[in-house]
Motif scaffolding. Structure first.
Motif, PDB file in Angstrom:
ATOM      1  N   LEU A 110     -41.035   2.069 -24.875  1.00 15.57           N
ATOM      2  CA  LEU A 110     -40.871   0.746 -25.223  1.00 15.57           C
ATOM      3  C   LEU A 110     -40.281   0.036 -23.459  1.00 15.57           C
ATOM      4  O   LEU A 110     -39.498  -0.262 -23.261  1.00 15.57           O
ATOM      5  N   PRO A 111     -41.481  -0.477 -22.707  1.00  8.28           N
ATOM      6  CA  PRO A 111     -40.603  -0.316 -20.886  1.00  8.28           C
ATOM      7  C   PRO A 111     -40.261  -2.060 -22.057  1.00  8.28           C
ATOM      8  O   PRO A 111     -39.027  -2.689 -20.447  1.00  8.28           O
ATOM      9  N   HIS A 112     -40.897  -2.916 -22.331  1.00  3.54           N
ATOM     10  CA  HIS A 112     -39.957  -4.395 -22.474  1.00  3.54           C
ATOM     11  C   HIS A 112     -39.017  -4.321 -23.421  1.00  3.54           C
ATOM     12  O   HIS A 112     -38.234  -5.448 -23.770  1.00  3.54           O
ATOM     13  N   SER A 113     -38.951  -2.916 -23.775  1.00  6.35           N
ATOM     14  CA  SER A 113     -36.959  -3.223 -24.494  1.00  6.35           C
ATOM     15  C   SER A 113     -36.059  -3.928 -23.812  1.00  6.35           C
ATOM     16  O   SER A 113     -35.279  -3.328 -23.052  1.00  6.35           O
ATOM     17  N   ARG A 114     -35.078  -4.609 -24.874  1.00  9.76           N
ATOM     18  CA  ARG A 114     -33.823  -5.427 -24.196  1.00  9.76           C
ATOM     19  C   ARG A 114     -32.687  -4.430 -24.711  1.00  9.76           C
ATOM     20  O   ARG A 114     -31.654  -4.288 -23.685  1.00  9.76           O
ATOM     21  N   MET A 115     -33.018  -2.864 -25.200  1.00 11.62           N
ATOM     22  CA  MET A 115     -31.939  -2.137 -25.527  1.00 11.62           C
ATOM     23  C   MET A 115     -31.246  -2.134 -24.191  1.00 11.62           C
ATOM     24  O   MET A 115     -30.155  -2.313 -24.054  1.00 11.62           O
ATOM     25  N   LYS A 116     -31.377  -1.312 -23.075  1.00 13.76           N
ATOM     26  CA  LYS A 116     -30.819  -1.565 -22.531  1.00 13.76           C
ATOM     27  C   LYS A 116     -29.771  -2.232 -22.058  1.00 13.76           C
ATOM     28  O   LYS A 116     -28.627  -2.000 -21.463  1.00 13.76           O
ATOM     29  N   ALA A 117     -30.238  -3.414 -21.873  1.00 10.26           N
ATOM     30  CA  ALA A 117     -29.448  -5.134 -21.729  1.00 10.26           C
ATOM     31  C   ALA A 117     -28.066  -4.956 -22.494  1.00 10.26           C
ATOM     32  O   ALA A 117     -26.663  -5.133 -21.890  1.00 10.26           O
ATOM     33  N   SER A 118     -28.238  -4.153 -23.479  1.00  5.97           N
ATOM     34  CA  SER A 118     -27.260  -4.486 -24.945  1.00  5.97           C
ATOM     35  C   SER A 118     -26.023  -3.079 -24.689  1.00  5.97           C
ATOM     36  O   SER A 118     -25.045  -3.159 -25.234  1.00  5.97           O
ATOM     37  N   ILE A 119     -26.658  -1.931 -23.882  1.00  5.81           N
ATOM     38  CA  ILE A 119     -25.787  -1.269 -24.156  1.00  5.81           C
ATOM     39  C   ILE A 119     -24.670  -0.909 -23.204  1.00  5.81           C
ATOM     40  O   ILE A 119     -24.666  -1.170 -22.099  1.00  5.81           O
ATOM     41  N   ARG A 120     -23.422  -0.503 -23.295  1.00  2.00           N
ATOM     42  CA  ARG A 120     -22.265  -0.175 -21.852  1.00  2.00           C
ATOM     43  C   ARG A 120     -21.691   0.285 -22.260  1.00  2.00           C
ATOM     44  O   ARG A 120     -21.085   0.439 -23.689  1.00  2.00           O
ATOM     45  N   ILE A 121     -21.267   1.360 -21.886  1.00  3.23           N
ATOM     46  CA  ILE A 121     -20.102   2.273 -22.072  1.00  3.23           C
ATOM     47  C   ILE A 121     -18.674   1.925 -21.514  1.00  3.23           C
ATOM     48  O   ILE A 121     -18.761   1.127 -20.725  1.00  3.23           O
ATOM     49  N   LYS A 122     -17.493   2.154 -22.381  1.00  2.00           N
ATOM     50  CA  LYS A 122     -16.276   1.470 -21.636  1.00  2.00           C
ATOM     51  C   LYS A 122     -16.395   1.794 -20.346  1.00  2.00           C
ATOM     52  O   LYS A 122     -15.992   3.868 -19.813  1.00  2.00           O
ATOM     53  N   ALA A 123     -15.550   1.173 -19.274  1.00  2.00           N
ATOM     54  CA  ALA A 123     -15.588   1.642 -18.249  1.00  2.00           C
ATOM     55  C   ALA A 123     -14.224   1.356 -17.563  1.00  2.00           C
ATOM     56  O   ALA A 123     -14.020  -0.372 -18.388  1.00  2.00           O
ATOM     57  N   HIS A 124     -13.668   1.446 -16.687  1.00  2.00           N
ATOM     58  CA  HIS A 124     -12.139   1.029 -16.255  1.00  2.00           C
ATOM     59  C   HIS A 124     -12.844   1.549 -14.530  1.00  2.00           C
ATOM     60  O   HIS A 124     -12.969   1.961 -14.560  1.00  2.00           O
ATOM     61  N   THR A 125     -11.900   0.221 -14.256  1.00  2.00           N
ATOM     62  CA  THR A 125     -11.608   0.646 -12.470  1.00  2.00           C
ATOM     63  C   THR A 125     -10.852   2.052 -11.813  1.00  2.00           C
ATOM     64  O   THR A 125      -9.822   2.171 -12.591  1.00  2.00           O
ATOM     65  N   VAL A 126     -11.456   2.751 -10.881  1.00  2.00           N
ATOM     66  CA  VAL A 126     -10.644   3.500 -10.648  1.00  2.00           C
ATOM     67  C   VAL A 126     -10.388   3.228  -8.596  1.00  2.00           C
ATOM     68  O   VAL A 126     -12.348   3.040  -8.477  1.00  2.00           O
ATOM     69  N   VAL A 127      -9.698   3.556  -8.257  1.00  2.00           N
ATOM     70  CA  VAL A 127      -9.860   4.224  -6.664  1.00  2.00           C
ATOM     71  C   VAL A 127      -8.325   4.576  -6.276  1.00  2.00           C
ATOM     72  O   VAL A 127      -7.848   5.189  -6.349  1.00  2.00           O
ATOM     73  N   ALA A 128      -9.632   5.488  -4.869  1.00  2.00           N
ATOM     74  CA  ALA A 128      -8.512   6.475  -3.665  1.00  2.00           C
ATOM     75  C   ALA A 128      -7.546   5.805  -3.749  1.00  2.00           C
ATOM     76  O   ALA A 128      -7.816   4.507  -2.510  1.00  2.00           O
ATOM     77  N   ARG A 129      -6.404   6.391  -3.068  1.00  2.00           N
ATOM     78  CA  ARG A 129      -5.434   5.790  -2.706  1.00  2.00           C
ATOM     79  C   ARG A 129      -4.074   7.438  -2.656  1.00  2.00           C
ATOM     80  O   ARG A 129      -3.732   7.591  -2.910  1.00  2.00           O
ATOM     81  N   ALA A 130      -4.160   7.557  -0.540  1.00  2.00           N
ATOM     82  CA  ALA A 130      -3.670   8.151  -0.928  1.00  2.00           C
ATOM     83  C   ALA A 130      -3.492   9.906  -1.070  1.00  2.00           C
ATOM     84  O   ALA A 130      -2.859  10.159  -1.281  1.00  2.00           O
ATOM     85  N   GLY A 131      -5.230  10.339  -1.495  1.00  2.00           N
ATOM     86  CA  GLY A 131      -5.553  11.720  -1.435  1.00  2.00           C
ATOM     87  C   GLY A 131      -5.165  11.554  -3.208  1.00  2.00           C
ATOM     88  O   GLY A 131      -5.617  12.267  -3.792  1.00  2.00           O
TER      89      GLY A 131
END
Ligand code: FES
Ligand SMILES: [Fe+2]
Length: 422
Positions: A110-131
């Motif tokens: 379904l190449p024109h499906s708009r489903m993908k745009a509506s999907i969101r997985i919970k995401a948090h910020t992560v950064v590297a510092r000091a190992g």
């Protein structure tokens, strides 16, 4: 002593609980960067959330819900792509913001499906510092990750040590503002564990507590000391809201959930004078032993393990309705009051204590530090051997890392090479 409701209020960390919301305003160290070099995904549980940490092929870090929003597969078994993490079940691909980039079969069927745009997985910020990898699980905009001065120090050997404890995080953190326990948990108990009957160590004569911008400070005077001692003039830092700064290390207490805590230790040892410049190729990490498998007893031979015995002994969640606080606990009262006050502060839409948003202020933040000159500038090689019982030199202290049990031999070797002892 607290009533039951207040104890529960202060110790529940899930999303939606008042403390859970308060603690989500801060950055939490959740893993070592070296861990994701070995395997690019790692399941973690923090503040009661099951998540997966990953590093993709372009080097981006992400922290997503543990379970795929398609049909729930475990993304800890997913595989990383140039950008993002792909579910190993039907190939949905997610990037660090939580957007779904591909739904492979759906994209064909379904190449024109708009489903993908509506999907969101919970995401948090992560950064590297000091190992370390630091996660922020709170509302936008993210505050700044504190740039502690220690993270900028050159010429040091850093090692990261994790320990998982079966108890609530707050009783661990309360130890950060508890001067008197040094005398009994470390000095006197260690003496008795060695089989001696005495003498007991100098008693605490006076303690004092105060708040400062990034936490609280406690001061102490013990027998034989006076107010010129740095233990009084500088004091020890209880870092807000989750850590302590001892002379050569931080320890952060990270709530896994209400009844489990990840203690994260970051040790810095300056190479001896004359061994500069020293550049560490990789910051190693290891997991401390907490229980002696042969006896089932908690390990009591190392300084921080002794603290763990105290924390775990208080029960899964310390029952503060039955405690009897004394004069040594003034700092504990102060800490609880600040948390309770900050629950009101965030309810009114303001930032709680020690959230940093000013980039100019967040440069190499200098914290009060006892013995600063030696920690930062280093000491002579022979003096260092005398001070650090991690040496293998015969007759110098315990032939082991003094703080936590279970240091791998390879880390000990790296450390001694850095110090010039091998
Ligand atoms: S369960 Fe993840 S793609 Fe199907
Ligand atoms: Fe301690």
């Amino acid at each position: 002593m607290l009533d039951k409701e207040t104890n529960q209020l202060l110790t529940a960390v899930d999303q939606g609980t008042p403390m859970g919301e308060l603690l989500r305003r801060y950055w939490w160290p959740v893993a070592a960067t070296a861990e994701l070099e070995e395997r690019p995904t790692k399941p973690i549980r923090v503040l009661g959330e099951d998540l997966v940490l990953y590093k993709d092929l372009c080097g981006n870090y992400g922290l997503l819900d543990r379970h795929c929003p398609h049909r729930g597969a475990d993304l800890a078994y997913g595989y990383v792509e140039d950008c993002g993490l792909r579910c190993n079940y039907h190939g949905w691909l997610f990037e660090q913001s939580g957007r779904c980039l591909e739904q492979p079969y759906q994209d064909i069927a379904l190449p024109h499906s708009r489903m993908k745009a509506s999907i969101r997985i919970k995401a948090h910020t992560v950064v590297a510092r000091a190992g370390l990898l630091w996660a922020y699980l709170g509302p936008a905009p993210d505050p700044l990750l504190p740039d502690w001065e220690q993270f900028t120090w050159p010429n040091g050997f850093v090692q990261i040590v994790f320990a998982t404890l079966p108890c609530n995080w707050l009783q661990c953190q309360e130890n950060s503002i508890d001067p008197v326990h040094f005398e009994w948990t470390h000095d006197n108990w260690s003496m008795r564990l060695r089989g001696a009957q005495g003498p007991y160590s100098p008693r605490h004569l006076k303690v004092a507590f105060e708040e400062f911008e990034y936490g609280m400070i406690y001061r102490r005077i013990r027998e034989g000391q006076d107010e010129s001692n740095q233990l009084w003039t500088v004091g020890r830092v209880c870092l807000w809201p989750n850590g302590i700064l001892a002379s050569n290390h931080f320890q952060w207490r990270v709530p896994i959930d209400d009844v489990n805590t990840l203690c994260v230790h970051w040790f810095y040892t300056r190479v001896p004078k004359g061994r500069e410049p020293y550049r560490q190729a990789r910051i190693p990490y290891w997991v401390a032993e907490v229980t002696d498998a042969s006896t089932g007893r908690l390990i009591d031979s190392h300084v921080t393990n002794q603290d763990f015995v105290a924390f775990i002994g208080q029960g899964e969640i310390a029952d503060r309705t039955r405690e009897n606080l004394d004069q040594g606990d003034e700092g504990i009262v102060m800490m609880r009051k600040r948390f309770l006050d900050d629950l009101k502060v965030i309810a009114s839409g303001r930032d709680p204590k020690a959230v940093i948003r000013d980039a100019d202020k967040n440069r190499c933040i200098r914290l009060p530090l006892i013995g600063r000159e030696e920690v930062v500038e280093g000491v002579d090689p022979e003096e260092l051997k005398r001070r650090i019982p991690g040496s293998t030199v015969a007759g110098v202290g315990m032939d082991d890392f003094p703080w936590l049990a279970g240091q791998p031999a390879a880390v000990k070797v790296e450390f001694e090479q850095a110090m010039g002892w091998r």
